[in-house]
Motif scaffolding. Structure first.
Motif, PDB file in Angstrom:
ATOM      1  N   ARG A   3       0.837  -1.195   0.000  1.00 35.97           N
ATOM      2  CA  ARG A   3       0.000   0.000   0.000  1.00 35.97           C
ATOM      3  C   ARG A   3       0.878   1.253   0.000  1.00 35.97           C
ATOM      4  O   ARG A   3       2.005   1.245   0.442  1.00 35.97           O
ATOM      5  N   ASN A   4       0.328   2.335  -0.509  1.00 34.48           N
ATOM      6  CA  ASN A   4       0.998   3.643  -0.479  1.00 34.48           C
ATOM      7  C   ASN A   4       2.356   3.639  -1.187  1.00 34.48           C
ATOM      8  O   ASN A   4       3.292   4.315  -0.760  1.00 34.48           O
ATOM      9  N   VAL A   5       2.469   2.848  -2.238  1.00 36.73           N
ATOM     10  CA  VAL A   5       3.660   2.847  -3.086  1.00 36.73           C
ATOM     11  C   VAL A   5       3.239   3.323  -4.467  1.00 36.73           C
ATOM     12  O   VAL A   5       2.258   2.841  -5.025  1.00 36.73           O
ATOM     13  N   HIS A   6       3.959   4.288  -5.011  1.00 33.61           N
ATOM     14  CA  HIS A   6       3.633   4.852  -6.316  1.00 33.61           C
ATOM     15  C   HIS A   6       4.547   4.264  -7.382  1.00 33.61           C
ATOM     16  O   HIS A   6       5.735   4.064  -7.149  1.00 33.61           O
ATOM     17  N   ILE A   7       4.000   4.006  -8.546  1.00 34.82           N
ATOM     18  CA  ILE A   7       4.806   3.500  -9.658  1.00 34.82           C
ATOM     19  C   ILE A   7       5.122   4.672 -10.589  1.00 34.82           C
ATOM     20  O   ILE A   7       4.237   5.474 -10.909  1.00 34.82           O
ATOM     21  N   ILE A   8       6.384   4.812 -10.972  1.00 40.79           N
ATOM     22  CA  ILE A   8       6.744   5.945 -11.826  1.00 40.79           C
ATOM     23  C   ILE A   8       6.187   5.716 -13.237  1.00 40.79           C
ATOM     24  O   ILE A   8       6.182   4.596 -13.729  1.00 40.79           O
ATOM     25  N   PRO A   9       5.698   6.765 -13.879  1.00 46.04           N
ATOM     26  CA  PRO A   9       5.099   6.593 -15.216  1.00 46.04           C
ATOM     27  C   PRO A   9       6.103   6.039 -16.218  1.00 46.04           C
ATOM     28  O   PRO A   9       5.919   4.963 -16.772  1.00 46.04           O
ATOM     29  N   THR A  10       7.162   6.775 -16.484  1.00 47.84           N
ATOM     30  CA  THR A  10       8.293   6.336 -17.306  1.00 47.84           C
ATOM     31  C   THR A  10       9.526   7.024 -16.726  1.00 47.84           C
ATOM     32  O   THR A  10       9.408   8.059 -16.059  1.00 47.84           O
ATOM     33  N   PRO A  11      10.724   6.503 -16.988  1.00 50.41           N
ATOM     34  CA  PRO A  11      11.928   7.121 -16.426  1.00 50.41           C
ATOM     35  C   PRO A  11      12.471   8.284 -17.260  1.00 50.41           C
ATOM     36  O   PRO A  11      13.674   8.495 -17.346  1.00 50.41           O
ATOM     37  N   LEU A  12      11.586   9.051 -17.890  1.00 49.42           N
ATOM     38  CA  LEU A  12      11.993  10.193 -18.703  1.00 49.42           C
ATOM     39  C   LEU A  12      11.928  11.484 -17.884  1.00 49.42           C
ATOM     40  O   LEU A  12      11.009  11.676 -17.077  1.00 49.42           O
ATOM     41  N   PHE A  13      12.862  12.377 -18.115  1.00 46.71           N
ATOM     42  CA  PHE A  13      12.929  13.654 -17.400  1.00 46.71           C
ATOM     43  C   PHE A  13      11.629  14.441 -17.543  1.00 46.71           C
ATOM     44  O   PHE A  13      11.082  14.948 -16.562  1.00 46.71           O
ATOM     45  N   SER A  14      11.119  14.563 -18.767  1.00 45.83           N
ATOM     46  CA  SER A  14       9.944  15.395 -19.024  1.00 45.83           C
ATOM     47  C   SER A  14       8.702  14.901 -18.295  1.00 45.83           C
ATOM     48  O   SER A  14       7.808  15.687 -17.979  1.00 45.83           O
ATOM     49  N   VAL A  15       8.641  13.604 -18.018  1.00 42.67           N
ATOM     50  CA  VAL A  15       7.506  13.021 -17.296  1.00 42.67           C
ATOM     51  C   VAL A  15       7.731  13.112 -15.789  1.00 42.67           C
ATOM     52  O   VAL A  15       6.847  13.521 -15.033  1.00 42.67           O
ATOM     53  N   LEU A  16       8.922  12.743 -15.352  1.00 44.84           N
ATOM     54  CA  LEU A  16       9.204  12.701 -13.920  1.00 44.84           C
ATOM     55  C   LEU A  16       9.230  14.089 -13.289  1.00 44.84           C
ATOM     56  O   LEU A  16       8.876  14.248 -12.115  1.00 44.84           O
ATOM     57  N   VAL A  17       9.636  15.100 -14.034  1.00 46.04           N
ATOM     58  CA  VAL A  17       9.678  16.442 -13.478  1.00 46.04           C
ATOM     59  C   VAL A  17       8.269  16.944 -13.134  1.00 46.04           C
ATOM     60  O   VAL A  17       8.096  17.819 -12.266  1.00 46.04           O
ATOM     61  N   LYS A  18       7.252  16.393 -13.791  1.00 48.65           N
ATOM     62  CA  LYS A  18       5.861  16.712 -13.465  1.00 48.65           C
ATOM     63  C   LYS A  18       5.305  15.781 -12.383  1.00 48.65           C
ATOM     64  O   LYS A  18       4.344  16.128 -11.698  1.00 48.65           O
TER      65      LYS A  18
END
Length: 411
Positions: free
Chosen positions: A101-116
């Motif tokens: 529980r309460n663990v988030h999965i990163i969308p993709t390991p790209l800068f433009s996505v992760l910075v948001k």
């Protein structure tokens, strides 16, 4: 070159290769199910972490389980010092996302996505073990966050690749690295990381977490638990051991293939119970009544229900040539561990064997013989205490570094 420009260049270089890998894997029928799970997990995830002072990132189920223990222990220390950080966890693979529980999965390991994706409030990003993404480093640094690595591991191949790709400038943004051993320290330095110091594999933190558990109960039950079993051969190895012992309860925890194990035992006419179908009271009754049973641990994160009450553990990936899996978890409960001969992934193997807490066997008969002979549990508990003390010392070092990097007061 500023961080924003580096992030854009990173995405231009790495996005095509990532997309190619996903498409290739999807076209490969053997990988299609895994890719579908990967995509589905991200469709269920949030688009942004709204608040976090500290993010701890990991990948595999085992890494995430250990990182959650690390988070719990660090939070206790910070709270003691009147610092009350909001700590979030991110993962890359879908299994820990679906398990905890309460663990988030990163969308993709790209800068433009992760910075948001990461919050503006972030003060420290910690990579736990080996899932280290350059795009994540750049996005966290762009937000003004400090960055660290704990229990750090890096393969020789990855170190060579990072050096060839000239990643030193990105890795220079990492403020500190606590490696999982001397060999990893040298690889991190070779790849271009700075402020690297040798630490320990933080799988040892389980010795702190389990310090006050009732490990003495292991002497009262006749139960064997097989953990991280790989393939039917390892299952059959344990079933034959149980046949020799007759009156022992056998708990089976496959590493992944629950349905395949169920199908095999059903087709063979083997009578078993699924742990997901029984209550905690029924489980305690099975452990105390001394009847011969086979219980399938058919879900992730359920082994801890059994370990405090078992008498022996077998760790898989050692009969088949996978190199072995985490033996420290069952040992932290005061259990002797039995393994096969394929041990190259178990870094502490010589120490464990010499300390009398791990035993290498070649046959079910040899395993049964060790159980019948009995084990010096005082020796095992002494080993557990030494490991706990060592883990406490190392955790204190990491904690002091975290406070130093964040500054005091930091929240």
């Amino acid at each position: 070159m500023d961080i924003l420009l580096k992030g854009i260049i990173h995405d231009i270089l790495f996005a095509p290769s990532g997309l190619t890998y996903i498409l290739y894997s999807y076209l490969n029928k053997s990988s299609r199910t895994r890719i579908k799970r990967w995509i589905q997990a991200r469709s269920k995830s949030i688009s942004k972490i709204e608040k976090a002072d500290i993010i701890i990132h990991s990948s595999s189920l085992g890494e995430t389980k250990n990182s959650l223990i690390f988070s719990e222990l660090i939070r206790e220390k910070l709270n003691t010092d009147s610092l009350k950080p909001h700590i979030a966890h991110t993962v890359f693979t879908e299994t820990p996302f679906e398990t905890f529980r309460n663990v988030h999965i990163i969308p993709t390991p790209l800068f433009s996505v992760l910075v948001k994706f990461i919050p503006d409030s972030l003060k420290l990003l910690i990579f736990y073990e080996k899932d280290i993404w350059p795009g994540y480093i750049l996005s966290a640094k762009y937000k003004g966050s400090n960055i660290g690595i704990v229990s750090g591991k890096i393969s020789k191949r990855s170190a060579e690749l990072y050096r060839k790709l000239r990643m030193r400038e990105i890795f220079s943004y990492v403020d500190f690295v606590f490696s999982a051993g001397d060999e990893f320290t040298e690889r991190f330095k070779y790849a271009g990381f700075k402020n690297v110091q040798t630490s320990i594999d933080l799988k040892n933190l389980i010795f702190i977490k389990n310090h006050n558990l009732p490990v003495d109960k292991a002497q009262k039950s006749k139960a064997i638990v097989g953990i991280s079993l790989r393939g039917i051969e390892e299952l059959e190895f344990l079933l034959k051991t149980k046949e020799i012992l007759k009156d022992y309860t056998l708990f089976i925890a496959p590493r992944h293939n629950f349905e395949g194990i169920k199908k095999f035992m059903t087709e063979k006419g083997i009578d078993f119970i699924s742990l997901t179908h029984i209550s905690d009271d029924t489980l305690k009754s099975i452990l105390s009544e001394g009847k011969s049973r086979i219980v399938l641990i058919d879900g992730y994160g359920m082994v801890d229900k059994v370990l405090p009450y078992a008498s022996f553990a077998f760790v898989g990936g050692t009969i088949l040539p996978f190199g072995g899996h985490n033996v420290l978890e069952p040992i932290s409960f005061g259990l002797p561990v039995v393994v096969g001969e394929n041990l190259w992934n178990i870094k502490e193997k010589n120490e464990l064997i010499e300390s009398g807490v791990m035993f290498v066997v070649r046959s079910p008969g040899e395993f049964a013989s060790i159980i019948k002979k009995g084990i010096d549990r005082v020796k095992i508990l002494g080993y557990v205490e030494r490991k706990r003390s060592r883990a406490e010392q190392e955790l204190d070092k990491i904690y002091r570094k975290i406070k130093e990097v964040l500054g005091t007061p930091c929240f």
